[in-house]
Scaffold this active site. Structure first.
Site, PDB file in Angstrom:
ATOM      1  CG  ASP A  44     -66.319  86.019   6.703  1.00 42.13           C
ATOM      2  OD1 ASP A  44     -65.715  86.255   7.808  1.00 42.13           O
ATOM      3  OD2 ASP A  44     -67.348  86.660   6.707  1.00 42.13           O
ATOM      4  CB  SER A  45     -61.035  85.657   8.801  1.00 45.87           C
ATOM      5  OG  SER A  45     -60.757  84.305   9.000  1.00 45.87           O
ATOM      6  CG  ASP A  83     -67.942  82.530   8.452  1.00 44.42           C
ATOM      7  OD1 ASP A  83     -68.542  82.033   9.459  1.00 44.42           O
ATOM      8  OD2 ASP A  83     -66.878  83.355   8.847  1.00 44.42           O
ATOM      9  CE  LYS A 113     -68.618  82.268  12.128  1.00 42.05           C
ATOM     10  NZ  LYS A 113     -68.787  83.647  11.770  1.00 42.05           N
ATOM     11  CD  GLU A 115     -70.264  88.275  10.093  1.00 46.78           C
ATOM     12  OE1 GLU A 115     -69.086  87.928   9.733  1.00 46.78           O
ATOM     13  OE2 GLU A 115     -70.667  89.603   9.718  1.00 46.78           O
ATOM     14  CD  GLU A 182     -65.145  88.972  15.516  1.00 47.80           C
ATOM     15  OE1 GLU A 182     -64.342  89.678  14.929  1.00 47.80           O
ATOM     16  OE2 GLU A 182     -66.168  88.497  14.826  1.00 47.80           O
TER      17      GLU A 182
END
Length: 263
Positions: A44-45, A83, A113, A115, A182
């Site tokens: 999602d970056s 993501d 993925k 979070e 991270e």
């Protein structure tokens, strides 16, 4: 031979480091895959590096799927993970199941993925795994919690380090096939890596992780702001600017297109 989840597990046992990068469009994904990346993450970056947002929060599930579809067309060897964007999985596990199911059905990805390692997220991930959806966990600095955590290193106090360590164990028990760590202290990342049986992929988490990942725009010098833990391997931003300037000057001086001699 295409990379599978089993390869990652075998490589952890063998001590063979896993090289991962992000991608958000076809051309870069094809180059990264051909060059030998083991894992490609449609992260999602891309909200920041591809779409120009200040953080990852505005990205929608439809946008993520759109980019992942493009990336998947360029990937033939690497394991492709996508993501789930903010608020596409946090409401409840039914929402997460629907979002993850769409990603796998519509993008040819081999995993998603998510979070977070708190209790509700562990429950959600367990449900996804039970449904046959491969999940990569993500703890430490979680960018979707930017308004709570900022972009600061996490786990620096004993209590917070212990919390992250317990989250890693809980996510492993829930069935994640890998865990992204991270921006946490290298000592904590090493402790987690040595404790849990699944591969750890670090970003700003020291060298003891089973693998490393970088945002490809950071690697290539294309980001607006370079993270402290992401060195530029090349400055493509400057190279592209120089090339574009040369082209513009050639056009303005009527040297492009070149004049062909008479036949």
């Amino acid at each position: 031979m295409p990379v599978t989840h089993a390869h990652l597990q075998t490589w952890k046992q063998q001590g063979r480091a896993i090289a991962a990068l992000t991608a958000s469009e076809y051309a870069i994904a094809k180059i990264i895959d051909r060059a030998g990346a083991d894992l490609i993450l449609v992260g999602d970056s891309l909200a920041m590096v591809a779409l120009g947002h200040r953080n990852t929060l505005p990205l929608t599930l439809d946008q993520m799927i759109h980019h992942a579809q493009a990336v998947s067309r360029g990937v033939t060897n690497a394991l492709l993970v996508v993501d789930l964007p903010f608020l596409s999985y946090q409401v409840n596990y039914e929402q997460a199941l629907q979002s993850a199911g769409r990603v796998l059905k519509e993008t040819n990805a081999q995993g998603v993925k998510l979070e977070g390692g708190y209790a509700d997220m562990v429950h959600t991930i367990g449900k996804l795994v039970q449904a046959g959806i491969p999940v990569m966990g993500h703890i430490g600095l979680t960018p979707q919690s930017v308004h709570q955590l900022g972009y600061r290193i996490q786990g620096v106090t004993p209590d917070m380090a212990e919390k992250i360590f317990l989250e890693a164990k809980a996510l492993t028990d829930a069935g994640v096939f890998a865990l992204l760590l991270e921006h946490i202290p290298a000592e904590l990342a090493e402790k987690i890596t040595k404790t849990i049986p699944v591969p750890t992929i670090g970003i700003g988490a020291g060298s003891a992780c089973d693998g490393q990942i970088l945002v490809t725009h950071d690697l290539l010098g294309l980001s607006d702001k370079q993270p402290p833990f992401a060195p530029k391997y090349i400055d493509l931003s400057e190279a592209i600017a120089t090339t574009v300037d040369r082209y513009c000057q050639d056009v303005r001086h009527h040297t492009f297109p070149p004049v062909k001699p008479p036949q």
